[in-house]
Design a protein around this motif. Sequence first.
Motif, PDB file in Angstrom:
ATOM      1  N   ASN A   1     -61.767  33.527  -2.309  1.00  0.00           N
ATOM      2  CA  ASN A   1     -62.022  32.408  -1.401  1.00  0.00           C
ATOM      3  C   ASN A   1     -62.798  32.866  -0.156  1.00  0.00           C
ATOM      4  OD1 ASN A   1     -61.777  29.725  -0.369  1.00  0.00           O
ATOM      5  ND2 ASN A   1     -59.841  29.530  -1.487  1.00  0.00           N
TER       6      ASN A   1
ATOM      7  N   PHE B   1     -51.584  36.722  -6.491  1.00  0.00           N
ATOM      8  CA  PHE B   1     -51.935  35.811  -5.391  1.00  0.00           C
ATOM      9  C   PHE B   1     -51.830  36.597  -4.098  1.00  0.00           C
ATOM     10  CE2 PHE B   1     -50.661  33.007  -1.952  1.00  0.00           C
ATOM     11  CZ  PHE B   1     -51.430  31.868  -2.120  1.00  0.00           C
TER      12      PHE B   1
ATOM     13  N   GLY C   1     -52.222  35.953  -0.044  1.00  0.00           N
ATOM     14  CA  GLY C   1     -52.317  34.859   0.916  1.00  0.00           C
ATOM     15  C   GLY C   1     -53.358  35.093   1.992  1.00  0.00           C
ATOM     16  N   ILE C   2     -53.583  34.052   2.746  1.00  0.00           N
ATOM     17  CA  ILE C   2     -54.636  34.035   3.762  1.00  0.00           C
ATOM     18  C   ILE C   2     -54.460  35.198   4.755  1.00  0.00           C
ATOM     19  CG2 ILE C   2     -53.390  32.402   5.288  1.00  0.00           C
ATOM     20  CD1 ILE C   2     -56.103  30.919   5.575  1.00  0.00           C
TER      21      ILE C   2
ATOM     22  N   VAL D   1     -47.099  38.263  -5.627  1.00  0.00           N
ATOM     23  CA  VAL D   1     -47.493  37.329  -4.563  1.00  0.00           C
ATOM     24  C   VAL D   1     -47.400  38.069  -3.228  1.00  0.00           C
ATOM     25  CG1 VAL D   1     -46.869  35.203  -3.330  1.00  0.00           C
ATOM     26  CG2 VAL D   1     -46.694  35.298  -5.835  1.00  0.00           C
TER      27      VAL D   1
ATOM     28  N   ALA E   1     -49.084  35.226   3.379  1.00  0.00           N
ATOM     29  CA  ALA E   1     -50.128  35.137   4.393  1.00  0.00           C
ATOM     30  C   ALA E   1     -49.903  36.178   5.479  1.00  0.00           C
ATOM     31  CB  ALA E   1     -50.108  33.739   4.996  1.00  0.00           C
TER      32      ALA E   1
ATOM     33  N   VAL F   1     -43.814  39.901   1.949  1.00  0.00           N
ATOM     34  CA  VAL F   1     -44.333  39.306   3.185  1.00  0.00           C
ATOM     35  C   VAL F   1     -44.164  40.304   4.329  1.00  0.00           C
ATOM     36  CG1 VAL F   1     -43.708  36.961   2.460  1.00  0.00           C
ATOM     37  CG2 VAL F   1     -42.133  38.246   3.893  1.00  0.00           C
TER      38      VAL F   1
ATOM     39  N   VAL G   1     -39.335  39.554  -0.613  1.00  0.00           N
ATOM     40  CA  VAL G   1     -38.388  38.473  -0.299  1.00  0.00           C
ATOM     41  C   VAL G   1     -37.870  37.810  -1.566  1.00  0.00           C
ATOM     42  CG1 VAL G   1     -39.117  37.899   2.042  1.00  0.00           C
ATOM     43  CG2 VAL G   1     -40.325  36.870   0.103  1.00  0.00           C
TER      44      VAL G   1
HETATM   45  C1  LIG Z   1     -58.126  27.204   1.295  1.00  0.00           C
HETATM   46  C2  LIG Z   1     -56.659  27.470   1.362  1.00  0.00           C
HETATM   47  O1  LIG Z   1     -55.952  26.906   2.158  1.00  0.00           O
HETATM   48  S1  LIG Z   1     -56.036  28.607   0.275  1.00  0.00           S
HETATM   49  C3  LIG Z   1     -54.272  28.583   0.522  1.00  0.00           C
HETATM   50  C4  LIG Z   1     -53.810  29.562   1.565  1.00  0.00           C
HETATM   51  N1  LIG Z   1     -52.356  29.588   1.524  1.00  0.00           N
HETATM   52  C5  LIG Z   1     -51.673  30.681   1.778  1.00  0.00           C
HETATM   53  O2  LIG Z   1     -52.212  31.719   2.117  1.00  0.00           O
HETATM   54  C6  LIG Z   1     -50.185  30.519   1.597  1.00  0.00           C
HETATM   55  C7  LIG Z   1     -49.499  31.856   1.440  1.00  0.00           C
HETATM   56  N2  LIG Z   1     -48.095  31.609   1.173  1.00  0.00           N
HETATM   57  C8  LIG Z   1     -47.102  32.224   1.833  1.00  0.00           C
HETATM   58  O3  LIG Z   1     -47.306  33.062   2.716  1.00  0.00           O
HETATM   59  C9  LIG Z   1     -45.706  31.783   1.398  1.00  0.00           C
HETATM   60  O4  LIG Z   1     -44.899  31.653   2.556  1.00  0.00           O
HETATM   61  C10 LIG Z   1     -45.080  32.744   0.368  1.00  0.00           C
HETATM   62  C11 LIG Z   1     -45.818  32.521  -0.977  1.00  0.00           C
HETATM   63  C12 LIG Z   1     -45.159  34.191   0.756  1.00  0.00           C
HETATM   64  C13 LIG Z   1     -43.588  32.461   0.161  1.00  0.00           C
HETATM   65  O5  LIG Z   1     -43.401  31.120  -0.097  1.00  0.00           O
HETATM   66  P1  LIG Z   1     -41.964  30.674  -0.658  1.00  0.00           P
HETATM   67  O6  LIG Z   1     -41.754  31.320  -1.982  1.00  0.00           O
HETATM   68  O7  LIG Z   1     -41.938  29.169  -0.623  1.00  0.00           O
HETATM   69  O8  LIG Z   1     -40.915  31.337   0.334  1.00  0.00           O
HETATM   70  P2  LIG Z   1     -40.168  30.729   1.595  1.00  0.00           P
HETATM   71  O9  LIG Z   1     -41.045  29.788   2.359  1.00  0.00           O
HETATM   72  O10 LIG Z   1     -38.860  30.222   1.086  1.00  0.00           O
HETATM   73  O11 LIG Z   1     -39.943  32.006   2.504  1.00  0.00           O
HETATM   74  C14 LIG Z   1     -39.025  33.031   2.167  1.00  0.00           C
HETATM   75  C15 LIG Z   1     -38.797  33.850   3.419  1.00  0.00           C
HETATM   76  O12 LIG Z   1     -39.983  34.583   3.737  1.00  0.00           O
HETATM   77  C16 LIG Z   1     -40.485  34.214   5.041  1.00  0.00           C
HETATM   78  N3  LIG Z   1     -41.923  34.109   4.916  1.00  0.00           N
HETATM   79  C17 LIG Z   1     -42.616  33.282   4.080  1.00  0.00           C
HETATM   80  N4  LIG Z   1     -43.924  33.509   4.177  1.00  0.00           N
HETATM   81  C18 LIG Z   1     -44.073  34.484   5.090  1.00  0.00           C
HETATM   82  C19 LIG Z   1     -45.225  35.143   5.604  1.00  0.00           C
HETATM   83  N5  LIG Z   1     -46.447  34.841   5.163  1.00  0.00           N
HETATM   84  N6  LIG Z   1     -45.036  36.130   6.519  1.00  0.00           N
HETATM   85  C20 LIG Z   1     -43.780  36.444   6.951  1.00  0.00           C
HETATM   86  N7  LIG Z   1     -42.653  35.844   6.486  1.00  0.00           N
HETATM   87  C21 LIG Z   1     -42.806  34.874   5.575  1.00  0.00           C
HETATM   88  C22 LIG Z   1     -39.816  32.884   5.346  1.00  0.00           C
HETATM   89  O13 LIG Z   1     -39.722  32.663   6.727  1.00  0.00           O
HETATM   90  C23 LIG Z   1     -38.485  33.035   4.655  1.00  0.00           C
HETATM   91  O14 LIG Z   1     -37.678  33.845   5.454  1.00  0.00           O
HETATM   92  P3  LIG Z   1     -36.100  33.485   5.675  1.00  0.00           P
HETATM   93  O15 LIG Z   1     -35.493  33.577   4.299  1.00  0.00           O
HETATM   94  O16 LIG Z   1     -35.627  34.536   6.621  1.00  0.00           O
HETATM   95  O17 LIG Z   1     -36.063  32.100   6.210  1.00  0.00           O
END
Ligand SMILES: CC(=O)SCCNC(=O)CCNC(=O)[C@H](O)C(C)(C)COP(=O)(O)OP(=O)(O)OC[C@H]1O[C@@H](n2cnc3c(N)ncnc32)[C@H](O)[C@@H]1OP(=O)(O)O
Length: 212
Positions: A130, A164, A166-167, A182, A185, A200, A207
Amino acid sequence: MALIIVVGGSGQHASVVYEAAVLSGMAVAGLAAMDAAAVAPAFDCPWLGSLGAIADGGIARGDRFIAACGSNALRREISETLLAWGAELASVVHPAAIVSPSACIGAGTAVLAGAIIGPRAVLGCGVIVNHAASVDHDGAVGDYGNLCPGARLAGGVRMAPGGFVGINAAVLPGLYLAENAVVGAGAVVTRDVAADDTVVGIPAVSVRRGRP
Ligand SMILES: CC(=O)SCCNC(=O)CCNC(=O)[C@H](O)C(C)(C)COP(=O)(O)OP(=O)(O)OC[C@H]1O[C@@H](n2cnc3c(N)ncnc32)[C@H](O)[C@@H]1OP(=O)(O)O
């Protein structure tokens, strides 16, 4: 020979792929969906309806396809359906991406604006690199992997299929991300990541191990 962009989900990613295809000079026939009941996403591109209807009309006319959705599993499902029908997948490379002449880009892969693919890097089929993401020299991204905007793979990083990143996440040199790993971000990955694991933070820690 024209490109048909197969939408999965909302069509937001399809709009990005569409723009990249047009700017790179490809002829785009329009958008289609797996689901006959799907509605056209709200941007200016001809709507061709369901893939089934297109297949009934004959795919053999030389059109090529790209599955355009952020979900790795759905992109794989659409692409494998098309391949089973004998259709050809096309890659789309935005003209503002920088791709080494020694890099290799698989069919059905999208390399978007500002992305950099370094020397000898290998991208599999149906990959997304991306906006402003990079795969540095000798890196490898397995089939249906997804690098979100600004994600950085240092030199020699290898991602198994379905990964995957993340950003704005970064993966340090030479590491291995196993199948469906995974990376959250903004993470900085300092160790190999196990299959189906989610990591993460800085340094990245697990996690969730195993499939959710
Ligand atoms: C063009 C576009 O937009 S492309 C799309 C871009 N999108 C992205 O980059 C999204 C990336 N996704 C993430 O970072 C997500 O948070 C994931 C995939 C890592 C985890 O998502 P989920 O599986 O739903 O996990 P969930 O939200 O339940 O989080 C689990 C724990 O990790 C923590 N956590 C989640 N993401 C992050 C992160 N990026 N950094 C630090 N901690 C994080 C949460 O706070 C939670 O902690 P807790 O249990 O103490 O409350």
